[in-house]
Design an enzyme around this catalytic site. Sequence first.
Site, PDB file in Angstrom:
ATOM      1  N   GLU A 126     -51.139  29.558 -14.389  1.00 12.22           N
ATOM      2  CA  GLU A 126     -52.060  30.592 -14.878  1.00 12.22           C
ATOM      3  C   GLU A 126     -51.750  32.013 -14.410  1.00 12.22           C
ATOM      4  OE1 GLU A 126     -56.066  27.910 -15.649  1.00 12.22           O
ATOM      5  OE2 GLU A 126     -56.000  29.189 -13.863  1.00 12.22           O
TER       6      GLU A 126
ATOM      7  N   GLU B   1     -54.552  21.971 -18.878  1.00 10.37           N
ATOM      8  CA  GLU B   1     -55.883  21.774 -18.307  1.00 10.37           C
ATOM      9  C   GLU B   1     -56.917  21.900 -19.416  1.00 10.37           C
ATOM     10  OE1 GLU B   1     -56.925  24.378 -15.087  1.00 10.37           O
ATOM     11  OE2 GLU B   1     -54.994  24.101 -14.056  1.00 10.37           O
TER      12      GLU B   1
END
Length: 299
Positions: free
Chosen positions: A121, A237
């Site tokens: 991320e 995710e």
Amino acid sequence: MGNTMEADQEGSWGGAAISAEDFARISEAGFDTIRLPVRWHNKTLQQAPWTVDPAWMDRVQEVVDLALAADLNVILNSHHFDPIHEDPLAVAEWHGAVWAQIAERFEGYPEDSLWFELENEPHNNFDHSNLLETLEPALEAVRARHPTRAVIIGGENWSGIDSLATLPLPNDPNIHPTFHYYDPFEYTHQGASWTAPDMPPPGRDFPTAEDRQKLAADVEKVRSYIERTGHVPFMGETGAYDLHISTEDRAAYHRTVTQAFAPTGIGICVWAYANTFPFWDRENGEWLPGMRAAMGLPE
């Protein structure tokens, strides 16, 4: 395997250390892959040569070996390498030195069952303008020992689905793009204290008519990306926080997302196994009802 090895210390966020029993349970339930988030930056020397704590490297290898022994694929990543998100280019050499050590430790491991994800991320100052330059030392270190191993790269703004539109990738046939899916954030993160000061308030339902429209549009973004680039992305995710959302509603969220994206052929990892967004109830020693079925697995 969220909230375990990416915590400040393994299990320090209210979780527990990973065991062989965890992987046996996951494999028996029908899952075929685990994603192993690992915090590295606080486990190294803070200056060159940035040596990783040998005990930590041994523990990471032990966990990878346990997962592989349970016939699970492993995605090993760098997670919460906090300095890289604030000053990406200044930290690139440090980050690359850590990946050089990871690459050395896992040399010779089977390519079909161990993948590397360079950084989780990208956000803040770590964005598409500097993504490839920042990751170049890490990728070069990996390729020096693993010329064809699968490597995963995610985009800016926490690797949200919209990052795919402008995600730059190296000219390397064994690079795989990833994105994370927590939409609508107002639903999945309602009451999540770590999102303060913009914490979504509790009480949001899913799916609204607008949610269904957005989900359909997001699926189309993935279809378009595959058609345009030839790359099939991976959903690294997805999940919904359990503090204010019932298990039944969380299962419904996973089922809706899984079924919506299924026609695109993408792979999905869920956040997480146990402890926050859980599938496994560690306290009661059982899988939460409906959660595996939501992913198309037998209960």
